[in-house]
Design an enzyme around this catalytic site. Structure first.
Site, PDB file in Angstrom:
ATOM      1  NE  ARG A   6      42.288  37.672  43.788  1.00 22.45           N
ATOM      2  CZ  ARG A   6      43.157  38.561  44.264  1.00 22.45           C
ATOM      3  NH1 ARG A   6      44.347  38.185  44.681  1.00 22.45           N
ATOM      4  NH2 ARG A   6      42.836  39.838  44.339  1.00 22.45           N
ATOM      5  CG  HIS A  39      41.375  43.623  40.876  1.00 23.08           C
ATOM      6  ND1 HIS A  39      40.443  43.126  41.777  1.00 23.08           N
ATOM      7  CD2 HIS A  39      42.562  43.664  41.558  1.00 23.08           C
ATOM      8  CE1 HIS A  39      41.049  42.881  42.929  1.00 23.08           C
ATOM      9  NE2 HIS A  39      42.323  43.194  42.818  1.00 23.08           N
ATOM     10  CD  GLN A  99      43.110  47.495  44.338  1.00 31.91           C
ATOM     11  OE1 GLN A  99      43.319  46.469  44.968  1.00 31.91           O
ATOM     12  NE2 GLN A  99      43.314  48.701  44.860  1.00 31.91           N
ATOM     13  CG  ASP A 155      49.002  45.728  38.625  1.00 35.77           C
ATOM     14  OD1 ASP A 155      49.545  45.368  39.691  1.00 35.77           O
ATOM     15  OD2 ASP A 155      48.159  45.016  38.027  1.00 35.77           O
ATOM     16  CB  CYS A 171      46.092  47.265  42.960  1.00 28.56           C
ATOM     17  SG  CYS A 171      47.166  46.205  41.971  1.00 28.56           S
ATOM     18  NE  ARG A 224      40.123  45.539  46.980  1.00 27.84           N
ATOM     19  CZ  ARG A 224      40.771  44.418  46.641  1.00 27.84           C
ATOM     20  NH1 ARG A 224      42.068  44.445  46.452  1.00 27.84           N
ATOM     21  NH2 ARG A 224      40.123  43.286  46.433  1.00 27.84           N
TER      22      ARG A 224
HETATM   23  N1  NVA Z   1      47.596  42.484  37.914  1.00 31.51           N
HETATM   24  C1  NVA Z   1      47.829  41.846  39.186  1.00 31.51           C
HETATM   25  C2  NVA Z   1      46.962  42.440  40.245  1.00 31.51           C
HETATM   26  C3  NVA Z   1      47.164  41.852  41.612  1.00 31.51           C
HETATM   27  C4  NVA Z   1      46.247  42.422  42.639  1.00 31.51           C
HETATM   28  C5  NVA Z   1      47.567  40.348  39.035  1.00 31.51           C
HETATM   29  O1  NVA Z   1      46.592  39.990  38.389  1.00 31.51           O
HETATM   30  O2  NVA Z   1      48.355  39.567  39.562  1.00 31.51           O
HETATM   31  N1   CP Z   2      45.274  44.267  45.351  1.00 35.40           N
HETATM   32  C1   CP Z   2      44.888  43.002  45.590  1.00 35.40           C
HETATM   33  O1   CP Z   2      43.900  42.496  45.064  1.00 35.40           O
HETATM   34  O2   CP Z   2      45.659  42.366  46.519  1.00 35.40           O
HETATM   35  P1   CP Z   2      45.637  40.820  46.860  1.00 35.40           P
HETATM   36  O3   CP Z   2      46.143  40.075  45.655  1.00 35.40           O
HETATM   37  O4   CP Z   2      46.550  40.699  48.041  1.00 35.40           O
HETATM   38  O5   CP Z   2      44.237  40.414  47.194  1.00 35.40           O
END
Ligand code: NVA
Ligand code: CP
Length: 303
Positions: free
Chosen positions: A103, A130, A133, A222, A262, A290
């Protein structure tokens, strides 16, 4: 040749459906206490450059249920945080691990890791995509409706990683996809190009949330400010006012429409508290999925 999961654009419809079928099977096995240690003795390295609750826990528990082991590797502890290259990190971790989940911010970092790793690499979120997700989201929709093809998926809000992956995943699975974003916050141009050339189901991009939501089976939203955009939160709060899923928008959607998120959610911003609580069952099914979807990805890539 080893296979990776870097973005849904790289997968065929058949490959996506194979992951979803495998995820359904693994979920049944887990629910019925049927052992499925398909990755016994294998290790997954999990590199985190950003925070996580779901991704970290679901990968770690998933690997445990598959008989393997997962290692949480924060970049602030890794030598990567002190400048060791992705190229070298990829070659080192490939000597210890059977797969790497990452990540981070740039999609190019994930692509670079995959280029130099000799083991499968899984994208656990970048600014661009993502995929894990959205596989869980598609699984959740199919559980609810029994199919994906022909359903209408509507995304409201920021044209971010979630929007990008939902557009690609939804269209590839034969869903009609509509997206409403403010004009300055559209999805990635490569994704819009993909959507433009897609055949077999419809795509709509608009700045009108009611136009996008009309008759939708699935509404998704989101956060307005993603990880790394904390400094823009105030500016974004102004730009996105009105890009929210509330009761009125849900009424515009189909009669049995569901809402996905998500998580984490900023209630009162992209979704109202009442809609969130009304839809909590499916939203937390989505979070659970997930686990199953990622187990499927790991079994198919690392098994
Ligand atoms: N768009 C959000 C998704 C978090 C799971 C981010 O990138 O922070
Ligand atoms: N939805 C998601 O990816 O959650 P986290 O940021 O908690 O991993």
């Amino acid at each position: 040749m080893k296979k990776d999961l870097l973005k849904l654009m790289d997968l065929s419809r058949e490959e996506i459906l194979k992951i979803l079928d495998t995820a359904d099977e693994l979920k049944q096995k887990q629910k019925n206490n049927i052992p499925h240690e398909l990755l016994r003795g294998k290790a997954l390295g999990m590199i985190f450059q950003k925070s996580s609750t779901r991704t970290r826990v679901s990968f770690e528990v998933g690997m445990f249920q598959l008989g393997g082991h997962a290692l949480f590797l924060s970049t602030s502890d890794l030598q990567m945080g002190r400048g060791e290259s992705i190229k070298d990190t990829a070659r080192v971790l490939s000597r210890y691990c059977d797969g790497i989940m990452i990540r981070t911010y740039g999609q190019y970092e994930v692509e670079e890791l995959a280029k130099y790793a000799s083991v499968p690499v899984i994208n656990g979120l970048t600014d661009f995509a993502h995929p894990c997700q959205v596989l869980a989201d598609l699984m959740t929709v199919r559980e609810r409706f029994g199919r994906l093809e022909g359903l209408k998926l509507c995304y409201i809000g920021d044209g971010n990683n979630m929007a990008n992956s939902l557009i690609v995943g939804g269209l590839k699975c034969g869903m009609h996809v509509s997206v409403a974003t403010p004009p300055d916050y559209k999805p990635d141009s490569k994704v819009l190009e993909f959507a433009k050339n897609h055949k077999g189901s419809d795509f709509l991009l608009t700045d009108d949330i009611f136009e996008a939501a009309r008759g939708a089976d699935v509404l998704v939203t989101d956060v307005w400010a993603s990880m790394g955009q904390e400094g823009e939160a105030e500016k974004r709060r102004l730009a996105f006012a009105g890009y929210r899923i509330d009761k009125a928008l849900l009424k515009t959607a189909g009669k049995n429409a569901i809402v996905l998120h998500c998580l984490p959610a900023h209630k009162g911003e992209e979704i109202t508290e009442d809609v969130f609580e009304e839809q909590a069952q499916v939203i937390f099914d989505e979070a659970e999925n997930r686990l199953h979807a990622q187990k499927a990805v790991m079994v198919l890539l690392m098994g």
